[in-house]
Design an enzyme around this catalytic site. Structure first.
Site, mmCIF file in Angstrom:
data_model
loop_
_atom_site.group_PDB
_atom_site.id
_atom_site.type_symbol
_atom_site.label_atom_id
_atom_site.label_comp_id
_atom_site.label_asym_id
_atom_site.label_seq_id
_atom_site.Cartn_x
_atom_site.Cartn_y
_atom_site.Cartn_z
ATOM 1 N N GLY A 17 0.815 -1.203 0.000
ATOM 2 C CA GLY A 17 0.000 0.000 0.000
ATOM 3 C C GLY A 17 0.844 1.246 0.000
ATOM 4 O O GLY A 17 1.559 1.545 -0.952
ATOM 5 N N ASP A 70 2.572 -6.512 6.290
ATOM 6 C CA ASP A 70 2.152 -5.237 6.871
ATOM 7 C C ASP A 70 1.235 -4.555 5.868
ATOM 8 O O ASP A 70 1.562 -4.458 4.682
ATOM 9 C CB ASP A 70 3.370 -4.350 7.166
ATOM 10 C CG ASP A 70 2.975 -2.975 7.669
ATOM 11 O OD1 ASP A 70 2.448 -2.891 8.789
ATOM 12 O OD2 ASP A 70 3.195 -1.982 6.941
ATOM 13 N N ASP A 125 -0.672 -1.124 4.746
ATOM 14 C CA ASP A 125 -0.569 0.326 4.914
ATOM 15 C C ASP A 125 -1.654 1.002 4.080
ATOM 16 O O ASP A 125 -1.426 1.470 2.973
ATOM 17 C CB ASP A 125 0.823 0.798 4.486
ATOM 18 C CG ASP A 125 1.108 2.229 4.893
ATOM 19 O OD1 ASP A 125 0.157 2.959 5.186
ATOM 20 O OD2 ASP A 125 2.285 2.617 4.904
ATOM 21 N N GLU A 173 -4.096 3.966 3.579
ATOM 22 C CA GLU A 173 -4.234 5.363 3.969
ATOM 23 C C GLU A 173 -5.348 6.054 3.174
ATOM 24 O O GLU A 173 -5.091 6.576 2.101
ATOM 25 C CB GLU A 173 -2.898 6.081 3.749
ATOM 26 C CG GLU A 173 -1.736 5.415 4.489
ATOM 27 C CD GLU A 173 -0.397 6.064 4.185
ATOM 28 O OE1 GLU A 173 -0.367 7.260 3.800
ATOM 29 O OE2 GLU A 173 0.620 5.377 4.321
ATOM 30 N N TYR A 174 -6.611 6.034 3.671
ATOM 31 C CA TYR A 174 -7.041 5.631 5.007
ATOM 32 C C TYR A 174 -8.398 4.962 4.897
ATOM 33 O O TYR A 174 -9.240 5.427 4.120
ATOM 34 C CB TYR A 174 -7.147 6.836 5.940
ATOM 35 C CG TYR A 174 -5.812 7.515 6.141
ATOM 36 C CD1 TYR A 174 -4.926 7.062 7.127
ATOM 37 C CD2 TYR A 174 -5.441 8.592 5.346
ATOM 38 C CE1 TYR A 174 -3.711 7.694 7.323
ATOM 39 C CE2 TYR A 174 -4.216 9.211 5.535
ATOM 40 C CZ TYR A 174 -3.357 8.773 6.518
ATOM 41 O OH TYR A 174 -2.149 9.380 6.685
ATOM 42 N N MET A 179 1.321 6.282 12.781
ATOM 43 C CA MET A 179 2.119 7.248 12.010
ATOM 44 C C MET A 179 2.077 8.630 12.656
ATOM 45 O O MET A 179 1.429 9.565 12.167
ATOM 46 C CB MET A 179 1.628 7.270 10.562
ATOM 47 C CG MET A 179 1.856 5.935 9.867
ATOM 48 S SD MET A 179 1.334 5.884 8.138
ATOM 49 C CE MET A 179 -0.453 5.806 8.316
ATOM 50 N N THR A 180 2.803 8.740 13.765
ATOM 51 C CA THR A 180 2.791 9.957 14.578
ATOM 52 C C THR A 180 3.800 10.972 14.046
ATOM 53 O O THR A 180 4.719 11.396 14.744
ATOM 54 C CB THR A 180 3.079 9.601 16.043
ATOM 55 O OG1 THR A 180 4.214 8.718 16.095
ATOM 56 C CG2 THR A 180 1.893 8.917 16.680
ATOM 57 N N TYR A 181 3.635 11.346 12.807
ATOM 58 C CA TYR A 181 4.461 12.353 12.160
ATOM 59 C C TYR A 181 3.658 12.934 11.003
ATOM 60 O O TYR A 181 2.535 12.499 10.723
ATOM 61 C CB TYR A 181 5.795 11.763 11.665
ATOM 62 C CG TYR A 181 5.696 10.391 11.038
ATOM 63 C CD1 TYR A 181 5.163 10.212 9.764
ATOM 64 C CD2 TYR A 181 6.133 9.261 11.721
ATOM 65 C CE1 TYR A 181 5.067 8.965 9.178
ATOM 66 C CE2 TYR A 181 6.045 7.990 11.145
ATOM 67 C CZ TYR A 181 5.518 7.853 9.876
ATOM 68 O OH TYR A 181 5.427 6.609 9.303
#
Length: 617
Positions: free
Chosen positions: A348, A387, A389, A391-392, A457-459
């Site tokens: 993703g 994994d 990914d 979004e979103y 994703m804390t950025y």
């Protein structure tokens, strides 16, 4: 403003978006483009077409110092046929006069030690190839002396008397029609000595470290011949051990398949930087999601690119007929040396999340396709899980999705059912904790029972996608007076996910190995106005930590992260010190660990990874 916009510039960026999805041909090997010179030169220049998307292409030149003294500057000249041109360039100043093109070094990359090389790239229009190449006025292929052939390759060196800090090498002689003058000894592709005999003892090495040695001969005219076969050597002592034990914190980094192109970042860099011994997991990014299935993202980088001995993790070159090459084979070699590392294939990302809504209409079929690809017999031993990914889910990213709050949970349930209990199943998820924001749109708690962990994703909370500001840290740990948006902090995201029922041990704190910046800023403190994004190496408004630490050093902190005001630019990014603080916070929150985007933003000695490793213990 939402956190969706900044993700496009971090998770799947390229100099040419079309080029990312174009077929990357194995024929993109470097090819010299010159006629023989009249005398031996001190430099060569080779050209590669990295990508071709029909209406344009990405090209790369590599300049190498083949002489015995340093080069202080370089100039590469070539001709393009009419209709072919350079539209943008990086790492060199490129100009033209008609169809003749000239590239000169930047102020910071003009000096080349003997044996060293440097690359610059460009985007081009048209379909022509360069011709008439010259480097520093001489032939780009290094030339030959008329009537004097270059020497042959010496024999592959042997290794003896290996200690913690030294090794003795020996090799059989090369041949030449006019005689051999001496031999260059190269360690990991860089010359470390020139000797007249057939032996050399290399001292000052690091214990428990892998090295790769080759030798090349010089004739009496100082022409160099081809390098010998490579000899892999591991010094004694310094064993990194079996890796983190049971119950240790997760320390995960993303490795991008496209990083092997312009960024020139390869799996071996994880070894030479000391990073491999300090991480527990790697997410390999990205595979694509198309037509309801998991698909290959970049076949050339993934499993076809041939690595030379000096580029390879174990010092052994790929052959044309081996069944697996590229990053997958290099990752296999990495796991053989560092068996504690687990590798997940991530699918993703921002650009390729558009396929998830179709895929989750039949989650079982989607999971089956992903399993069949990840467990393909050619590389099944490389990967330990998957994994996702997206979004979103049920929210807006590059496009808007209306799959509903249960779609993500259904996907993760199907993945777990297919991959079983012995494979890892994880996901990268939003950190938008604003009221009614992306966390509220999806049943992350319900999906957690099927997930080993979430990469939160804390950025990218703030950045120059808001061109006029206000300036704000892109990865704030906590809130602060004047923050532009409620809910855009790491602490609020973690708190909301925990409150919804996601176990703390299944949450990883995200760290960006890059900064976001504005220009036209006069105010040093956060909250200042701006006129647009600051310049960046690959994209405006973004720059790697390894660059920013030198070009715009941090001179302040806010909300647990660093910022820097230099001239008219304002940047925010994490440093080893702020990462240490964030790791302490993560431990106090009983989080499962931390992850970061992505390896190539770190320094050559891996100082950010070291900060994560030291902080989590």
């Amino acid at each position: 403003m939402s956190t969706s916009t900044p993700r496009t510039r971090t998770r799947l960026r390229s100099r040419a978006t079309a080029g990312l999805t174009a077929l990357l041909l194995p024929l993109a090997a470097m090819v010299g483009l010159a006629t023989p010179a009249q005398a031996a030169t001190a430099a060569t220049a080779t050209y590669a077409k990295v990508q071709d998307w029909g209406t344009g292409f990405e090209g790369k030149w590599t300049v190498k110092n083949t002489g015995t003294t340093s080069i202080s500057s370089w100039t590469v000249e070539w001709d393009f046929p009419a209709g072919t041109s350079v539209t943008s360039a990086w790492d060199a100043d490129v100009t033209s006069s008609g169809t003749h093109w000239t590239a000169r070094n930047k102020s910071w990359n003009g000096t080349l030690a003997p044996g060293a090389s440097v690359s610059f790239g460009f985007n081009g229009a048209g379909s022509g190839s360069p011709s008439g190449c010259r480097v520093n006025g001489g032939s780009c292929d290094g030339g030959t002396v008329p009537g004097d052939n270059p020497p042959s390759a010496p024999g592959t060196p042997s290794a003896s008397n290996v200690t913690d800090t030294s090794v003795t090498l020996g090799w059989t002689a090369a041949t030449d029609d006019k005689g051999i003058k001496n031999y260059d000894v190269l360690r990991d592709g860089t010359r470390v000595a020139t000797v007249t005999g057939l032996t050399y003892t290399n001292t000052g090495l690091t214990a428990g470290t892998d090295y790769s040695y080759t030798v090349r001969a010089r004739d009496t005219a100082d022409q160099t011949g081809p390098v010998s076969g490579a000899r892999a050597v591991r010094t004694t002592g310094g064993d990194p051990g079996p890796g983190p034990g049971p119950g240790s914190k997760i320390k995960l980094g993303y490795f991008t398949n496209w990083g092997v192109y312009g960024r020139n970042y390869h799996v071996k860099n994880l070894v030479t930087s000391g990073t491999a011994a300090k991480i527990t997991h790697i997410n390999y990014a990205f595979g694509n999601v198309q037509n309801g299935q998991c698909t290959i993202g970049d076949s050339y980088a993934d499993y076809d690119k041939a690595y030379t001995a000096d580029q390879s993790v174990d010092g052994v070159a790929d052959t044309w007929d081996q069944p697996l090459r590229g990053n997958f084979n290099q990752l296999r070699k990495l796991k053989q040396r560092y068996p504690h590392i687990k590798i997940l294939w991530s699918f993703g990302g921002w650009t390729w999340s558009g396929g998830f809504p179709q895929a989750v209409q039949n989650p079982t079929a989607f999971a089956n396709s992903c399993y069949n690809l990840v467990e393909d017999p050619r590389w099944a031993d490389v990967f330990d899980g998957i994994d996702l990914d997206w979004e979103y889910p049920n929210a807006c990213g590059l496009t808007c999705d209306s799959s509903g709050p249960a779609a993500f949970r259904n996907m993760m349930q199907a993945m777990r059912a297919k991959f079983g209990p012995n494979n890892l199943v994880t996901a990268a998820i939003t950190a938008d904790a604003s009221t009614g924001g992306k966390i509220d749109k999806t049943d992350y708690a319900g999906a957690a029972q099927y997930s080993d962990w979430y990469n939160v994703m804390t950025y990218d909370f703030f950045g120059a996608f808001d061109a006029d500001g206000p300036t704000a840290p892109h990865s704030p740990l906590t809130s602060y007076a004047g923050i532009p948006q409620q809910g855009f902090t790491s602490a609020e995201a973690i708190a909301k996910l925990k409150a919804q029922g996601v176990p703390a041990g299944k949450l990883l704190l995200g760290i960006g190995f890059y900064g976001r910046g504005w220009t036209g800023v006069t105010q040093s403190a956060p909250g200042g106005s701006a006129t647009g994004p600051a310049p960046g190496t690959y994209e405006q408004g973004i720059e790697d930590y390894k660059v920013l630490k030198n070009t715009c050093p941090a001179n302040g902190t806010v909300a647990g992260t660093a910022y820097a005001h230099c001239g008219s630019q304002w940047w925010s990014y994490d440093t080893p010190a702020t990462i240490g603080g964030k790791m302490g916070w993560a431990k106090n929150q009983n989080l499962g660990g931390a992850f970061f985007w992505e390896f190539s933003g770190d320094t050559a000695n891996g100082e950010l990874v070291s900060a994560i490793n030291n902080g989590l213990g």
